[in-house]
Design a protein around this motif. Structure first.
Motif, short mmCIF file in Angstrom:
data_model
loop_
_atom_site.label_atom_id
_atom_site.label_comp_id
_atom_site.label_asym_id
_atom_site.label_seq_id
_atom_site.Cartn_x
_atom_site.Cartn_y
_atom_site.Cartn_z
N PHE A 7 0.84 -1.20 0.00
CA PHE A 7 0.00 0.00 0.00
C PHE A 7 0.88 1.26 0.00
CE2 PHE A 7 -2.35 3.39 2.09
CZ PHE A 7 -3.55 3.36 1.41
N ILE A 8 1.96 1.25 0.81
CA ILE A 8 2.85 2.42 0.87
C ILE A 8 3.53 2.64 -0.48
CG2 ILE A 8 4.96 3.31 1.93
CD1 ILE A 8 4.13 1.95 4.51
N TRP A 9 4.05 1.56 -1.06
CA TRP A 9 4.71 1.69 -2.37
C TRP A 9 3.72 2.16 -3.43
CZ3 TRP A 9 9.41 2.40 -3.76
CH2 TRP A 9 10.47 1.90 -3.00
N PHE A 10 2.55 1.62 -3.41
CA PHE A 10 1.55 2.01 -4.40
C PHE A 10 1.21 3.50 -4.26
CE2 PHE A 10 -2.94 2.69 -5.50
CZ PHE A 10 -2.92 2.30 -6.84
N THR A 11 1.02 3.96 -3.04
CA THR A 11 0.69 5.38 -2.82
C THR A 11 1.86 6.27 -3.23
OG1 THR A 11 -0.69 4.71 -0.95
CG2 THR A 11 -0.14 7.03 -1.13
N PHE A 12 3.09 5.85 -2.87
CA PHE A 12 4.27 6.65 -3.23
C PHE A 12 4.42 6.74 -4.74
CE2 PHE A 12 8.83 6.86 -4.21
CZ PHE A 12 9.14 8.07 -3.61
#
Length: 461
Positions: A7-12
């Motif tokens: 989720f963090i990588w996708f948002t970044f």
């Protein structure tokens, strides 16, 4: 990679890609629509400056140019050979002499409009002499070329830090907010995953403190409901296996014991006959148990589709005739009032219901007692009532009578052997047909079982 990290990588990556797309979009917007307007605006300013300079006496020209430079403009003044600079300096003063000569000849130079299109640095910020406006001026009777552009660094000097800090703050706060939101979203899913993993080991007491009103909250509510049902099903399954094992083991143990007695030498014929009768009785008990278990399994997987019209009065009459010997053995008086009535159902399963109810009535009736059977129809429903005047049941026994493998007080029912499945099977079959079964009983007053089924107006073909 965990869902949290994904989720963090996708948002970044979403932030990065959206920033790149926005930059290219704004770059295209500047070159397609804003650059020419910016050129014309600065050309008007340059021509106004040139007209003002043309009207000044020679001794005021330099001071005026200094003031214009301090006001936020980069000025490049040349007569073709000598150069004077005012205000901010150009990073790159490369310019074609042909362009300079055109301006000296009275033409204008539209460098901002004609500046080559840039990809990563828009022309608005290119601090080059080619990215400026050139106008002719006459100072002291001599022709000069004045090249002008706003000093972006001077104009935005204070804003650089402000916008830089704003951009860094937005990125950091967005990233921290993303981490917080990701944790809030992923944490309940992590709890659900842990609870699911525990369910694989039949552990159903894992706390699940998720109180939300969104999709995850509804998922948690459905999970708790599912877990509760699975727990109940698991408990019932274990109880079922335990009861079946016990009910099969008991007659098998009895058969094994009496077979051992039959093998002993010196047993009289009467004893052998007695032992054989007991073995035969226990074998019949095993046969009844397996038959009822098979019936129960067929009820569990049965569907109310493809039903046929059943003539209940004929079915009850046939069942009573089949069990006539049982009534005669206990000298029971039988009263049967059967009004013609029909229902949609499974003939074999409904036959099992009547056999179980009538067998129970005979089993728990006193010698020389009576059994009443009635079949009526009213308000679109068929009512079948089986009443005996035997030993009856207590209030607590009545509450549990439809549970699988439940048996009444052995002290009152001594000598009455059964599997404890008859009423449970009857209840499940009746409910499968969209009906209901009710029990009314009292100790020493007998038991009344009432079955209600939807009526059918169609006679069987």
């Amino acid at each position: 990679m965990s869902l949290y990290v994904k989720f963090i990588w996708f948002t970044f990556l979403t932030m990065l890609i959206s920033s790149a797309i926005s930059f290219f979009a704004m770059n295209t917007l500047y070159h397609q629509f804003l650059k020419e307007d910016n050129n014309d605006k600065n050309l008007a300013i340059a021509e106004s400056f040139a007209g003002h300079l043309n009207s000044l006496p020679p001794n005021q020209v330099e001071s005026t140019l200094d003031v214009l430079g301090d006001a936020g403009y980069q000025l490049y003044l040349t007569d073709g050979s000598d150069v004077s600079r005012f205000g901010g300096k150009f990073r790159d003063e490369t310019i074609a002499q042909e362009d300079v000569q055109h301006v000296l000849g009275g033409d204008t130079f539209n460098g901002i409009r004609d500046f080559p299109r840039q990809t990563f640095v828009t022309g608005f910020f290119a601090n080059e002499l080619q990215n400026s406006i050139g106008v002719p001026v006459t100072l002291g009777g001599e022709s000069y070329a004045l090249f002008l552009r706003p000093d972006i660094e001077l104009l935005f000097q204070e804003l650089h830090l402000l916008f830089g800090g704003l951009a860094v703050g937005i990125v950091l706060l967005s990233f921290l907010g993303m981490l917080l939101v990701a944790r809030l979203l992923i944490q309940p899913i992590t709890k659900l995953t842990e609870a699911t993993e525990k369910m694989a080991t039949e552990t159903f007491d894992v706390p699940l403190a998720i109180d939300r009103r969104d999709e995850i909250g509804r998922l948690a509510d459905q999970f708790r409901l599912m877990r509760s049902r699975i727990e109940q099903s698991t408990v019932k399954r274990k109880e079922f296996v335990h009861n079946v094992s016990h009910d099969i083991q008991s007659p098998l143990h009895t058969i094994q014991s009496y077979l051992g007695l039959l093998e002993k030498p010196g047993i009289s014929d009467s004893d052998k006959q007695h032992y054989a009768d007991i073995i035969r009785e226990e074998t019949a008990r095993l046969s009844l148990l397996t038959t009822q278990l098979l019936t129960l399994a067929s009820v569990d997987k049965e569907t109310p589709e493809a039903l046929e019209t059943v003539a209940l009065h004929e079915q009850l009459h046939a069942t009573l005739s089949h069990l006539r010997y049982a009534f005669d053995n206990k000298e029971l008086a039988l009263s049967a009032q059967l009004t013609p009535a029909y229902t949609l159902g499974n003939t074999v399963l409904l036959q099992t219901v009547w056999e179980n109810l009538l067998t129970n009535a005979v089993k728990y009736s006193e010698q020389g007692g009576s059994v009443d059977v009635t079949l009526t129809q009213s308000d679109g429903h068929v009512h079948v009532t089986v009443r005996d005047y035997g030993i009856g049941m207590t209030e607590d026994e009545t509450k549990h009578a439809f549970e699988r493998f439940y048996r009444a007080d052995q002290a009152r029912t001594r000598g009455q052997k059964g599997s404890g499945l008859g009423l449970s099977i009857a209840k499940e079959i009746i409910e499968l047909h969209g009906g209901r079964i009710e029990l009314d009983s009292a100790p020493s007053a007998g038991t009344t079982v009432t079955v209600t089924l939807p009526a059918s107006q169609n006679e069987p073909v």
